[in-house]
Write a protein that holds these residues in place. Structure first.
Motif, PDB file in Angstrom:
ATOM      1  N   HIS A 122       0.795  -1.225   0.000  1.00  0.00           N
ATOM      2  CA  HIS A 122       0.000   0.000   0.000  1.00  0.00           C
ATOM      3  C   HIS A 122       0.827   1.275   0.000  1.00  0.00           C
ATOM      4  O   HIS A 122       0.345   2.330   0.394  1.00  0.00           O
ATOM      5  CB  HIS A 122      -0.963  -0.017   1.188  1.00  0.00           C
ATOM      6  CG  HIS A 122      -2.143  -0.907   0.975  1.00  0.00           C
ATOM      7  ND1 HIS A 122      -2.124  -2.257   1.246  1.00  0.00           N
ATOM      8  CD2 HIS A 122      -3.380  -0.643   0.472  1.00  0.00           C
ATOM      9  CE1 HIS A 122      -3.292  -2.789   0.935  1.00  0.00           C
ATOM     10  NE2 HIS A 122      -4.073  -1.832   0.472  1.00  0.00           N
ATOM     11  N   SER A 123       2.076   1.191  -0.445  1.00  0.00           N
ATOM     12  CA  SER A 123       2.903   2.391  -0.543  1.00  0.00           C
ATOM     13  C   SER A 123       3.691   2.334  -1.842  1.00  0.00           C
ATOM     14  O   SER A 123       3.512   1.425  -2.653  1.00  0.00           O
ATOM     15  CB  SER A 123       3.851   2.498   0.651  1.00  0.00           C
ATOM     16  OG  SER A 123       4.858   1.514   0.572  1.00  0.00           O
ATOM     17  N   THR A 134       2.449  -0.325  -4.909  1.00  0.00           N
ATOM     18  CA  THR A 134       0.997  -0.333  -4.748  1.00  0.00           C
ATOM     19  C   THR A 134       0.258  -0.977  -5.911  1.00  0.00           C
ATOM     20  O   THR A 134      -0.570  -1.859  -5.723  1.00  0.00           O
ATOM     21  CB  THR A 134       0.494   1.107  -4.558  1.00  0.00           C
ATOM     22  OG1 THR A 134       1.092   1.661  -3.386  1.00  0.00           O
ATOM     23  CG2 THR A 134      -1.006   1.127  -4.409  1.00  0.00           C
ATOM     24  N   PHE A 137      -3.799  -1.393  -5.681  1.00  0.00           N
ATOM     25  CA  PHE A 137      -4.297  -1.116  -4.334  1.00  0.00           C
ATOM     26  C   PHE A 137      -4.257   0.388  -4.038  1.00  0.00           C
ATOM     27  O   PHE A 137      -3.546   1.147  -4.703  1.00  0.00           O
ATOM     28  CB  PHE A 137      -3.461  -1.877  -3.305  1.00  0.00           C
ATOM     29  CG  PHE A 137      -3.598  -3.367  -3.405  1.00  0.00           C
ATOM     30  CD1 PHE A 137      -4.571  -4.041  -2.686  1.00  0.00           C
ATOM     31  CD2 PHE A 137      -2.763  -4.108  -4.227  1.00  0.00           C
ATOM     32  CE1 PHE A 137      -4.713  -5.415  -2.779  1.00  0.00           C
ATOM     33  CE2 PHE A 137      -2.891  -5.481  -4.343  1.00  0.00           C
ATOM     34  CZ  PHE A 137      -3.874  -6.141  -3.615  1.00  0.00           C
ATOM     35  N   SER A 138      -5.024   0.805  -3.042  1.00  0.00           N
ATOM     36  CA  SER A 138      -4.972   2.208  -2.641  1.00  0.00           C
ATOM     37  C   SER A 138      -3.590   2.516  -2.073  1.00  0.00           C
ATOM     38  O   SER A 138      -2.984   1.694  -1.396  1.00  0.00           O
ATOM     39  CB  SER A 138      -6.060   2.509  -1.608  1.00  0.00           C
ATOM     40  OG  SER A 138      -5.958   1.647  -0.483  1.00  0.00           O
ATOM     41  N   GLN A 139      -3.094   3.709  -2.372  1.00  0.00           N
ATOM     42  CA  GLN A 139      -1.753   4.091  -1.937  1.00  0.00           C
ATOM     43  C   GLN A 139      -1.826   4.970  -0.700  1.00  0.00           C
ATOM     44  O   GLN A 139      -2.586   5.946  -0.647  1.00  0.00           O
ATOM     45  CB  GLN A 139      -1.002   4.828  -3.049  1.00  0.00           C
ATOM     46  CG  GLN A 139       0.436   5.155  -2.684  1.00  0.00           C
ATOM     47  CD  GLN A 139       1.212   5.772  -3.837  1.00  0.00           C
ATOM     48  OE1 GLN A 139       0.926   5.502  -4.996  1.00  0.00           O
ATOM     49  NE2 GLN A 139       2.180   6.597  -3.513  1.00  0.00           N
ATOM     50  N   TRP A 140      -0.997   4.634   0.286  1.00  0.00           N
ATOM     51  CA  TRP A 140      -0.948   5.322   1.570  1.00  0.00           C
ATOM     52  C   TRP A 140       0.500   5.681   1.877  1.00  0.00           C
ATOM     53  O   TRP A 140       1.411   5.236   1.175  1.00  0.00           O
ATOM     54  CB  TRP A 140      -1.508   4.410   2.673  1.00  0.00           C
ATOM     55  CG  TRP A 140      -2.961   4.112   2.507  1.00  0.00           C
ATOM     56  CD1 TRP A 140      -3.536   3.293   1.569  1.00  0.00           C
ATOM     57  CD2 TRP A 140      -4.044   4.639   3.274  1.00  0.00           C
ATOM     58  NE1 TRP A 140      -4.895   3.272   1.706  1.00  0.00           N
ATOM     59  CE2 TRP A 140      -5.240   4.091   2.753  1.00  0.00           C
ATOM     60  CE3 TRP A 140      -4.120   5.509   4.367  1.00  0.00           C
ATOM     61  CZ2 TRP A 140      -6.499   4.394   3.282  1.00  0.00           C
ATOM     62  CZ3 TRP A 140      -5.368   5.808   4.901  1.00  0.00           C
ATOM     63  CH2 TRP A 140      -6.538   5.261   4.360  1.00  0.00           C
ATOM     64  N   ALA A 162      -7.106  -1.926   4.047  1.00  0.00           N
ATOM     65  CA  ALA A 162      -6.177  -2.903   3.479  1.00  0.00           C
ATOM     66  C   ALA A 162      -6.725  -4.320   3.637  1.00  0.00           C
ATOM     67  O   ALA A 162      -6.588  -5.161   2.738  1.00  0.00           O
ATOM     68  CB  ALA A 162      -4.813  -2.771   4.140  1.00  0.00           C
ATOM     69  N   GLU A 165      -9.261  -4.963   0.938  1.00  0.00           N
ATOM     70  CA  GLU A 165      -8.616  -5.139  -0.366  1.00  0.00           C
ATOM     71  C   GLU A 165      -7.918  -6.494  -0.456  1.00  0.00           C
ATOM     72  O   GLU A 165      -7.990  -7.174  -1.492  1.00  0.00           O
ATOM     73  CB  GLU A 165      -7.645  -3.990  -0.615  1.00  0.00           C
ATOM     74  CG  GLU A 165      -8.342  -2.648  -0.787  1.00  0.00           C
ATOM     75  CD  GLU A 165      -7.390  -1.532  -1.153  1.00  0.00           C
ATOM     76  OE1 GLU A 165      -7.711  -0.756  -2.070  1.00  0.00           O
ATOM     77  OE2 GLU A 165      -6.304  -1.430  -0.526  1.00  0.00           O
ATOM     78  N   ARG A 416      -8.757   5.378  -2.267  1.00  0.00           N
ATOM     79  CA  ARG A 416      -7.637   6.158  -2.812  1.00  0.00           C
ATOM     80  C   ARG A 416      -7.633   7.587  -2.262  1.00  0.00           C
ATOM     81  O   ARG A 416      -6.566   8.139  -1.971  1.00  0.00           O
ATOM     82  CB  ARG A 416      -7.693   6.173  -4.338  1.00  0.00           C
ATOM     83  CG  ARG A 416      -7.338   4.838  -4.983  1.00  0.00           C
ATOM     84  CD  ARG A 416      -7.286   4.930  -6.500  1.00  0.00           C
ATOM     85  NE  ARG A 416      -7.020   3.635  -7.093  1.00  0.00           N
ATOM     86  CZ  ARG A 416      -5.808   3.126  -7.280  1.00  0.00           C
ATOM     87  NH1 ARG A 416      -4.739   3.838  -6.919  1.00  0.00           N
ATOM     88  NH2 ARG A 416      -5.639   1.933  -7.813  1.00  0.00           N
ATOM     89  N   GLY A 419      -6.246   7.531   1.232  1.00  0.00           N
ATOM     90  CA  GLY A 419      -4.805   7.302   1.191  1.00  0.00           C
ATOM     91  C   GLY A 419      -4.036   8.521   0.725  1.00  0.00           C
ATOM     92  O   GLY A 419      -2.957   8.843   1.255  1.00  0.00           O
TER      93      GLY A 419
END
Length: 602
Positions: A122-123, A134, A137-140, A162, A165, A416, A419
């Motif tokens: 997620h990064s 990522t 997936f949603s980025q954080w 997370a 997902e 998203r 994040g």
């Protein structure tokens, strides 16, 4: 019934009551375990990396990481735990792959389902040894970014998102959180931690585990494999024990107990699994062998003192040598390099390990039992833990995943947006208000940018040279030393000082136009030379260009506070004690430092 190492002693008819959903997980585990052959049990002990084939097919393997075919894994070696390697395809394709994988698993005698795990996804990090970019997936922000924000509710929200997902594509074990304390500023792995402070790390670890697992482990949980027990931060010279030159973990300040504090919180939160680190403790009461082989650590400390009865899985590659990107790396058998792979396996199991990460050699365990070197009772002890977790996670009872549902969940717009806002919030204002520059920036300001995707800045007018600009924005990454191989260079280690050429370049630009410098702090870089040059100095902990520009133009508020000290010099780092927090003399900025644009430097 009593198990036997010989498969021909198995019962002719199977007792299928382990499929009865009205029974509890412990009863179902015992019914299944009593019928399994040694070879079937041995397959549980190994968790290897697996890849997804083209268009969601079952892969033939990956020569870059010496990965065999999926059929060889599941049928030939009777394995059922895998770490999904590499960037994932679209969520629907990954869900389809998961269903094909479970279909193949059902063809084995007991139809034991596959448990899929993953490194963080997620990064923006992309290190095949520790994290995956990522993608869908949603980025954080990185975990250090969550530490900079310091908000447990946000961390739990992230964990819950997370979790959703991961579930949508069949990922059921998170090979995280990483709750080591970064008391050695040069250590390569700290981007995935919550920083230097034990109390902050403990609070955020609890929220993280709660977000992924829920109140208890069940069919809607993602199990957390918390790492790296008993704390991997105090590495000698900051070198990482993925490599032989970083194998020693040292405690010159006698501060071993400090590094246990976040794990105590993780145990109270119910973390399902634990991963010991590679390092070998030097100068302590504990045996000077890698933690995965260390009975005084795993049985004496983890099992007996803390009462942990969950799964203990080693870090990857303790038994056999590995070829990675064409380079040969020895097994991380620190302190027991002289032992054969089979002898290493025996020592780790005797230490209290249940499973071997990054290994796929169940025949070693079978041979050790047949030779009388490991008892069947000891095999059953670990097999029981591994099966029990599959039942608790509902893997035996799950239906196929819905690929269309996966598309609606993974990386959806709401996830998203949250994040993206978190990435901005974690940005930390280190110094500002210099050279007459005030922030936030006005719309349509002329910007000269380096390291910035210009398509991300809709409010800016980007120009080609500093002379044309009203302000410059330069994005840098914390420095690191180049090493000999591709895999080593995924781990940023060595000196924290910028090369003179980098400082000179920033100086040349800042002479022409007020300059905003944004540094990605995957390690606590030495920023001292940048202070007189930057009109504003920001630290980020995993922020895309849009998140940075949202802060600069006032659309999002930077709320970050440093999760570690920023040392003033490399000499101060070298002189500090690797196991003691906040130990560099006269730091440039201290833990908790962070300004706002309306509160510039005095």
């Amino acid at each position: 019934m009593t198990d036997s190492p010989n498969s021909d002693d198995r019962p002719a008819e199977l007792d299928r009551r382990y499929l009865d959903v009205t029974l509890d997980a412990d009863d179902r585990t015992e019914i299944l375990l009593a019928q399994m052959s040694l070879a079937e049990k041995a397959g549980l002990f190994f968790q290897a990396m697996i890849t997804i084939g083209p268009n969601g097919t079952l892969a033939d393997g990956d020569p870059a990481f010496a990965i065999p075919s999926t059929t060889e894994y599941l049928i030939g070696r009777q394995m059922s735990h895998f770490n999904v390697l590499g960037n994932t395809p679209s969520p629907d394709v990954m869900a389809e792959w998961h269903n094909r994988l479970q279909d193949l698993a059902r063809t084995n005698r007991f139809g034991i389902p596959v448990t899929l795990s993953t490194d963080p996804r997620h990064s923006a990090s992309d290190n095949p040894g520790t994290a995956v970019r990522t993608g869908w997936f949603s980025q954080w922000p990185e975990p250090l970014g969550f530490a900079a924000i310091g908000d447990e509710a946000l961390v739990e929200t992230f964990g819950n998102i997370a979790r959703q997902e991961y579930l949508a594509v069949g990922l059921r074990v998170a090979l995280h959180p990483q709750i080591d304390l970064t008391t050695e500023p040069r250590w390569a792995r700290q981007i995935a931690t919550f920083g230097e402070d034990a109390e902050l790390t403990a609070r955020l670890a609890v929220a993280y585990i709660r977000g992924f697992q829920g109140a208890e482990l069940d069919a809607q949980s993602v199990a957390t494999m918390t790492k790296h027990f008993p704390g991997g931060g105090p590495q000698k010279d900051g070198e990482d024990p993925h490599f032989a030159y970083g194998r020693e973990q040292i405690y010159p300040g006698g501060n071993f107990e400090y590094h246990l504090k976040p794990f105590e919180a993780a145990f109270a939160a119910g973390t399902s699994q634990i991963m010991p680190y590679y390092g070998m403790p030097i100068g302590t009461e504990y045996e000077e062998v890698g933690f995965g082989f260390n009975r005084s650590i795993i049985t004496g400390l983890l099992r007996d003192r803390f009462g942990f009865d969950g799964v203990v899985c080693t870090d990857w590659g303790l038994l056999t040598d590995a070829n990675i990107y064409g380079d040969l790396f020895p097994a991380r058998a620190w302190g027991v390099e002289h032992l054969s792979p089979r002898e290493r396996l025996i020592k780790a199991i005797q230490a209290g390990v249940d499973q071997f990460g990054g290994e796929a050699c169940p025949e070693l365990l079978v041979h050790a039992v047949e030779a009388g070197e490991i008892t069947l009772e000891r095999v059953d002890q670990s097999a029981r833990r591994l099966l029990r977790e599959k039942f608790r996670l509902g893997l035996f009872d799950q239906a196929d995943l819905d690929p269309s549902f996966a598309l609606t969940i993974v990386g959806n717009d709401d996830f998203r947006a949250l994040g993206q806002a978190a990435q901005s919030a974690a940005i930390t204002v280190l110094s500002t208000g210099q050279k007459g520059l005030s922030l936030p920036l006005a719309a349509k300001v002329r910007i000269y940018a380096e390291g910035v995707d210009q398509s991300a800045g809709l409010d800016a007018v980007f120009v080609a040279t500093p002379e044309q600009a009203e302000v410059a924005v330069i994005r840098l990454s914390a420095p690191f030393e180049e090493r000999a191989t591709r895999f080593e260079n995924n781990f940023h280690a060595g000196s924290l000082e910028f090369m003179p050429a980098v400082i000179d370049h920033v100086a040349q630009i800042s002479e022409k136009v007020p300059t905003i410098v944004v540094v990605f702090l995957d390690r606590p870089a030495i920023l001292t030379p940048l202070i007189p040059l930057a009109a504003t100095l920001l630290g980020d902990f995993g922020a895309n260009d849009g998140a940075v520009l949202d802060v600069l133009f006032g659309k999002q508020e930077p709320r970050g506070r440093l999760p570690f000290d920023l040392p003033r010099s490399e000499a101060a780092v070298v002189a500090s004690a690797a196991d003691v927090p906040f130990d560099t003399a006269n730091p440039l900025f201290t833990f908790g430092h962070g300004l706002s644009f309306d509160r510039p430097d005095p």
